[in-house]
Write an enzyme that holds these catalytic residues in place. Structure first.
Site, PDB file in Angstrom:
ATOM      1  N   LEU A 166       0.931  -1.095  -0.049  1.00 28.56           N
ATOM      2  CA  LEU A 166      -0.040  -0.162  -0.294  1.00 28.56           C
ATOM      3  C   LEU A 166       0.931   1.237   0.006  1.00 28.56           C
ATOM      4  CD1 LEU A 166      -2.694  -0.938   2.582  1.00 28.56           C
ATOM      5  CD2 LEU A 166      -2.943  -1.047   0.305  1.00 28.56           C
ATOM      6  N   ASP A 167       0.366   2.236  -0.521  1.00 33.22           N
ATOM      7  CA  ASP A 167       1.363   3.474  -0.738  1.00 33.22           C
ATOM      8  C   ASP A 167       1.593   4.092   0.519  1.00 33.22           C
ATOM      9  OD1 ASP A 167       1.300   3.064  -3.565  1.00 33.22           O
ATOM     10  OD2 ASP A 167      -0.271   4.561  -3.796  1.00 33.22           O
ATOM     11  N   PHE A 168       2.657   5.012   0.620  1.00 34.55           N
ATOM     12  CA  PHE A 168       2.953   5.627   2.193  1.00 34.55           C
ATOM     13  C   PHE A 168       1.885   6.303   2.538  1.00 34.55           C
ATOM     14  CE2 PHE A 168       4.560   9.614   3.925  1.00 34.55           C
ATOM     15  CZ  PHE A 168       5.410   8.880   4.788  1.00 34.55           C
TER      16      PHE A 168
END
Length: 290
Positions: free
Chosen positions: A135-137
């Site tokens: 999952l993105d930051f």
């Protein structure tokens, strides 16, 4: 050396060099530069043979990342995570915003997993639990974790076969109604996601906004963010793809709500959810009903 991660190459229309293809296929090596170093250190195999950067892939090859022998010195990031599901083989955690899933930094979800999860007692237990995807930051929500080598391989194969359904929710800026598909290519690769508009609002200072349910059927990097921006309905708070006048909104309004997967040992179908963060409701005058 033992195998740390595996990846099965999908069919290719034309042969592609390993160095051009392999960036980001392994959770522990998110960059092309890191992958090149791993190949040079003889930590990458293709169909059981040591790989070269110039190895050509046609599809169907099994790329394996080998253990480097340094995992025993892993530093543990002592941050509390919400554990939504856990057994001897796998787990699901709620990823908070502002943390990388994995990578070279110390403050990552991966480095926090040993602090939050029990050590697997299975014969093929991994030295440390590993995220099965990314999952993105700035993205929050459900993240699937493998605790054994069998589970990691099993999940990788399911993701590549696109048989692990994931449901996201986002708040977007602009006019969006009904339901439909997002088909914008991402990184020159086909990408597809279905959307359903759940709720709309004219916000006092954000203007037209909508709560949207999103179900991607492909897994490209930043896919939903890119596709919604291309649709001229960017996700609120997206500092990479959003409108500059709306980037001051605190945090990205993208949440991984549900993941469904086949258990690697029992074959049971499991669904795990994490409710929307409170900040989503604060944007809407009416109660959100999912």
């Amino acid at each position: 050396m033992t195998i740390k991660e595996t990846h099965i190459v999908p069919p290719q229309t034309i042969p592609i060099r390993l160095s051009d293809y392999a960036g980001g296929i392994f959770e522990s090596i998110p960059s092309r530069k890191g992958m090149k170093k791993a190949i040079q250190r003889n930590l990458v195999q293709v169909n059981g043979k040591m790989a070269q950067t110039g190895t050509f892939l046609k599809g169907g090859e099994v790329i394996s990342l080998l253990e480097s022998g340094t995992t025993a010195s892993k530093k543990i990031f002592e941050q509390q995570l919400d554990v939504l599901y856990e057994d001897n083989h796998c787990a699901v955690i709620n990823k908070p915003a502002g943390l990388l899933t994995s990578g070279n930094r110390f403050r990552t979800v991966e480095n926090a997993l040993p602090f939050n999860l029990k050590k697997s007692k299975a014969m093929d237990a991994l030295p440390y639990p590993r995220p099965a995807h990314r999952l993105d930051f700035p993205t929050t929500g459900v993240l699937l974790v493998a605790k054994t080598r069998t589970a990691l391989t099993h999940f990788k194969q399911q993701f590549e076969a696109q048989t692990i359904p994931k449901t996201y929710f986002a708040v977007v800026s602009g006019t969006l109604t009904g339901k439909g598909e997002l088909l914008t290519a991402v990184d020159s690769k086909s990408a597809r996601a279905r959307y359903v508009v759940i709720q709309v609002e004219v916000h006092p200072y954000l203007g037209d906004i909508a709560l949207v349910q999103l179900i991607p059927t492909t897994g490209r990097r930043h896919q939903l963010r890119v596709q919604l921006a291309d649709n001229e309905t960017p996700i609120l708070g997206d500092k990479d793809y959003g409108r500059k006048d709306l980037q001051k909104v605190k945090g990205l309004f993208l949440h991984a709500f549900e993941i469904r997967f086949e258990h690697p040992e029992s074959g049971e179908h499991i669904a795990t959810r994490q409710p929307l963060p409170r900040k989503f409701q604060k944007l809407f005058s009416a109660q959100i009903s999912l």
